[in-house]
Write an enzyme that holds these catalytic residues in place. Structure first.
Site, short mmCIF file in Angstrom:
data_model
loop_
_atom_site.label_atom_id
_atom_site.label_comp_id
_atom_site.label_asym_id
_atom_site.label_seq_id
_atom_site.Cartn_x
_atom_site.Cartn_y
_atom_site.Cartn_z
N LEU A 172 0.85 -1.20 0.00
CA LEU A 172 -0.01 0.09 0.04
C LEU A 172 0.80 1.26 -0.09
O LEU A 172 0.34 2.34 -0.43
CB LEU A 172 -0.87 0.10 1.21
CG LEU A 172 -2.14 -1.08 1.28
CD1 LEU A 172 -2.81 -0.98 2.67
CD2 LEU A 172 -2.74 -1.18 0.05
N HIS A 174 4.92 3.27 1.51
CA HIS A 174 6.06 3.30 2.19
C HIS A 174 5.92 4.52 3.46
O HIS A 174 5.30 5.54 3.00
CB HIS A 174 7.27 3.14 1.45
CG HIS A 174 7.39 2.12 0.69
ND1 HIS A 174 8.10 0.79 0.92
CD2 HIS A 174 6.80 1.96 -0.82
CE1 HIS A 174 7.74 0.13 -0.17
NE2 HIS A 174 7.32 0.73 -1.35
N GLY A 178 9.09 2.04 7.63
CA GLY A 178 8.59 0.80 7.20
C GLY A 178 7.65 0.78 5.83
O GLY A 178 7.39 1.80 5.42
N LYS A 195 1.72 -2.67 8.71
CA LYS A 195 2.97 -1.84 8.78
C LYS A 195 4.08 -2.59 9.34
O LYS A 195 3.85 -2.96 10.53
CB LYS A 195 2.81 -0.32 9.26
CG LYS A 195 4.25 0.32 9.40
CD LYS A 195 4.12 1.79 10.02
CE LYS A 195 3.13 2.77 9.48
NZ LYS A 195 3.33 3.91 9.75
N ASP A 283 1.51 16.02 11.73
CA ASP A 283 1.79 15.31 10.53
C ASP A 283 0.47 15.62 9.57
O ASP A 283 0.54 14.81 8.79
CB ASP A 283 2.53 14.40 10.36
CG ASP A 283 3.32 14.09 8.96
OD1 ASP A 283 3.46 15.00 8.26
OD2 ASP A 283 3.86 13.10 8.73
#
Length: 448
Positions: A172, A174, A178, A195, A283
């Protein structure tokens, strides 16, 4: 009442520290430490584990001068707590007051049946603790990979699940050290997003991952991605979360306002929930906003989130292109910086392009600060009123005020006419849009 004879702060190295571990509904246990300034977060968790063997403790709290609880979950926050306590002790000595022990309040994870809301179980393959008494070794390593692995095991030990139960399907994306996979959990039949993170990564990334796990355990909101659990195998940790079949918003083209409005309601509710816990997301961006064909919208990837200490923070993390001007300038920031990121994200989703034409985002990497100076120096971009409604234009304009204190507070965001207008619980609008967009994408790709 317990007395401590503490000298000046510079002499604390040789002083005895008494930590009083408060046990819910059961009194307290005093723990004597002979080298307080060298004490590590991991050491405290190990002793708490002996005091509360039936609980899985991932953090603890102490009270500041206002009686507010401050969470400690890292060596850095541990140092801040000790610094605060020692300064308080010195002040009490000057005033001739009695010196109390440092009181901490263990914060255990919710019991597995309550925490694991999606019905999956977890196994970290962790062995029992090697410590048999509340004694701290002065030679314990402070930043070793082994210690970080043990800390992960401590947090994640809450069930029975192993890698053999997982069947990985598609990649899906990066990020955060990970790779994220779409996966099938065989025993339950559930589809997951997993993940997978190698542990030979930087210590800073390990800290971010730990932060993500802590917040996932804590969060219980329909606007935050669901957490199934995690498992630890060899040098990899796998974090299992809810799979959103619509993916992230950054892969969609220009989104119509009537759809974007309902997406904005969910994102604002998710952020308001985090802020109510004194958590900054840090974020906020389209790639961290997920949708599914059921019309749900959820925030994800809290790898750079952390407890909001004293309502302010001063660190460099996140994705620069969406940073508020004060963050780019290295100034103090708080909730209002998340609000800027919210505004610029939805402006991008409305326009179908990044609002600053001179900035070409380099996906997957942080940009040089000089390229972002225009965000600091120039006036904030404004949505064209002829293409968008007045409430939407005003909402974005308010979120992207250059002065942080001029941006809306959480309650003002929820009360803004643009949010109120679309706060109707109509998930069908988002669902139909996601399904249509996915169908168009499949038709363009053609048969496999």
């Amino acid at each position: 009442m317990l007395w401590l004879a503490l000298g000046p702060f510079c002499a604390m190295e040789n002083q005895v520290l008494v930590i009083r571990i408060k046990i819910p509904n059961s009194g307290a246990v005093d723990w004597t430490v002979h080298s307080g300034p060298q004490l590590l977060f991991r050491d405290v968790l190990d002793v708490i584990g002996q005091v509360l063997p039936e609980a899985t403790t991932t953090a603890f709290e102490y009270e500041d001068e206002d009686g507010d609880r401050i969470t400690v979950r890292s060596d850095e926050e541990m140092k801040a707590m000790l610094s605060y306590y020692y300064s308080t002790v010195m002040e009490q000595q000057v005033n001739g007051q009695l010196i109390e022990p440092l009181q901490i309040f263990p914060r255990a994870c919710k019991p597995p049946g309550e925490r694991n809301i999606h019905g999956l179980k977890v196994n970290t393959r962790a062995g029992p603790s090697q410590h048999t008494s509340p004694v701290v070794s002065d030679s314990l390593p402070s930043n070793s990979l082994k210690k970080s692995s043990a800390e992960l095991r401590k947090i994640l030990a809450n069930g029975q699940m192993n890698e053999q139960d997982i069947r990985y399907r598609d990649t899906l994306g990066h990020g955060n050290g990970g790779t994220v996979y779409k996966a099938h959990h065989v025993p339950s039949g559930k589809i997951l997003a997993v993940k997978v993170i190698l542990l030979d990564i930087t210590l800073e990334l390990q800290k971010q991952i730990m932060s993500e796990l802590e917040i996932l355990y804590k969060c219980d909101s329909s606007y935050i991605i669901g957490f199934y659990g995690a498992f630890f195998v060899e040098n990899r940790i796998s974090i299992c979360t809810e799979f959103m079949d619509g993916g992230s918003l950054d892969v969609y083209r220009k989104i119509p306002e009537h759809v974007l409005g309902r997406i904005a309601v969910a994102v604002v509710k998710g952020l308001t929930y985090l802020w109510s816990l004194k958590i900054l997301h840090r974020d906020v961006k389209p790639s961290n906003m997920l949708v599914n064909t059921g019309g749900q919208v959820k925030l994800c990837d809290f790898g750079v989130s952390t407890q909001l200490v004293n309502s302010i923070a001063k660190t460099y993390v996140g994705t620069n292109a969406y940073m508020a001007p004060e963050r780019i300038s290295g100034e103090q920031y708080g909730i209002h910086s998340d609000v800027w990121s919210l505004g610029i994200s939805f402006m991008e989703l409305a326009l179908g392009r990044f609002p600053y034409p001179q900035i070409q985002k380099n996906q997957g990497s942080l940009m040089p600060l000089q390229l972002l100076q225009c965000i600091v120096d120039e006036d904030s971009p404004v949505l064209p009123l002829g293409e968008f409604s007045e409430p939407f234009v005003h909402f974005i304009t308010q979120c992207m005020r250059k002065q942080p204190k001029e941006r809306p507070a959480p309650e003002e965001l929820m009360g803004h006419p643009f949010i109120v207008q679309f706060n109707d619980g109509n998930s069908t609008v988002v669902s139909m849009w996601v399904c249509r967009a996915l169908e168009e994408r499949r038709s363009q790709q053609g048969p496999p």
